[in-house]
Design an enzyme around this catalytic site. Structure first.
Site, PDB file in Angstrom:
ATOM      1  CB  SER A   1       2.848 -31.294 -64.612  1.00  0.00           C
ATOM      2  OG  SER A   1       4.084 -31.690 -64.028  1.00  0.00           O
TER       3      SER A   1
ATOM      4  CE1 TYR B   1       3.151 -26.793 -61.376  1.00  0.00           C
ATOM      5  CE2 TYR B   1       3.818 -29.102 -61.361  1.00  0.00           C
ATOM      6  CZ  TYR B   1       3.626 -27.910 -62.046  1.00  0.00           C
ATOM      7  OH  TYR B   1       3.907 -27.842 -63.386  1.00  0.00           O
TER       8      TYR B   1
END
Length: 257
Positions: A148, A161
């Site tokens: 990401s 995350y």
């Protein structure tokens, strides 16, 4: 240049977390390119629904499904062995399974931290390790880990995350350091802000949506289809000397201030 470099027809691919979102788009992209794809998900009914739909489009010979917990070592070993036994040699692994949990760090429960890190990072280690055991013996294989932009960036309320995706970046490098010598190519794709079910609430938030459009040079949200092209390149022979890299697919977000 010959298109055969990009040909993955008949190759066997396992995509974790592929019953919806980015994982499903990747699975469909691999199927469109001629691969045999094994879908994975933790929710048996959602996986079954996706499997049925894709079988209707691509045929039962090319679409398969296996529900297993990617955070469980024994389950991942059993699942990869099943793929090898029933589908044939696993050529391509895409470690896509992931979840999000939005809460400020000071309010974050340890169990939620561990759940996110286990699902997003530990799973890639577990499934990647089992796939590599077989790939190394054959002297070839492709592993693509889904990272990401949060591998390089951070914003409030998504600490587990962010930590897990930063871990994916360096796990990719660690896998390369040990497995590239055996003929494997291990790389990562780092999507920017992609419009999926997971991000729908952010898309619907006018203030956040405006921030994304202003922060991204391409001036739009990414789509799941935007991930497919880079994935197919990394999964093909065209990327035969690409190793340990993180390919950002983010509309330019990470290169501007």
């Amino acid at each position: 240049m010959s298109t055969s470099l990009f040909d993955i027809s008949g190759r066997v691919a396992l995509v974790t977390g592929s019953s919806r979102g980015i994982g499903r788009a990747i699975a469909e992209g691999l199927l469109d390119a001629g691969a045999v794809v094994v879908l994975n998900g933790l929710d048996p009914q959602r996986l079954l629904d996706t499997h049925r739909e894709l079988v209707g489009r691509y045929g039962a010979e090319r679409v398969h499904a296996r529900a297993f917990d990617v955070t469980d070592g024994a389950s991942t070993a059993e699942a990869v062995d099943w793929v090898e036994r029933e589908m044939g040699p696993l050529d391509i692994l895409v470690n896509n399974a992931g979840i999000q949990h939005r809460v400020p760090l000071l309010e974050l429960e340890q169990a939620d931290w561990e759940r996110v890190v286990s699902t997003n990072l530990t799973s890639a280690f577990l499934v990647g390790r089992e796939a590599a055991r077989h790939m190394i013996a054959r002297g070839r294989g492709k592993i693509v880990n889904i990272a990401s932009v949060q591998a390089d960036l951070a914003r409030p309320t998504i600490a587990p995350y962010t930590a897990s995706k930063g871990g994916i970046r360096n796990l990719t490098r660690a896998m390369t350091a040990e497995w590239a010598q055996h003929g494997l190519q291990i790389n990562a794709i780092a999507p920017g802000y992609i419009h999926t079910e997971m991000t729908q609430k952010l898309v619907d938030d006018p203030q956040f949506n405006e921030w994304i459009l202003g922060r991204t040079p391409a001036h739009r949200w990414g789509t799941t289809a935007d991930i497919v092209g880079p994935l197919l390149w990394l999964a093909s022979d065209a990327a035969g000397f690409v190793n340990g890299q993180v390919v950002f697919v983010d509309g330019g977000m990470t290169v501007v201030v």
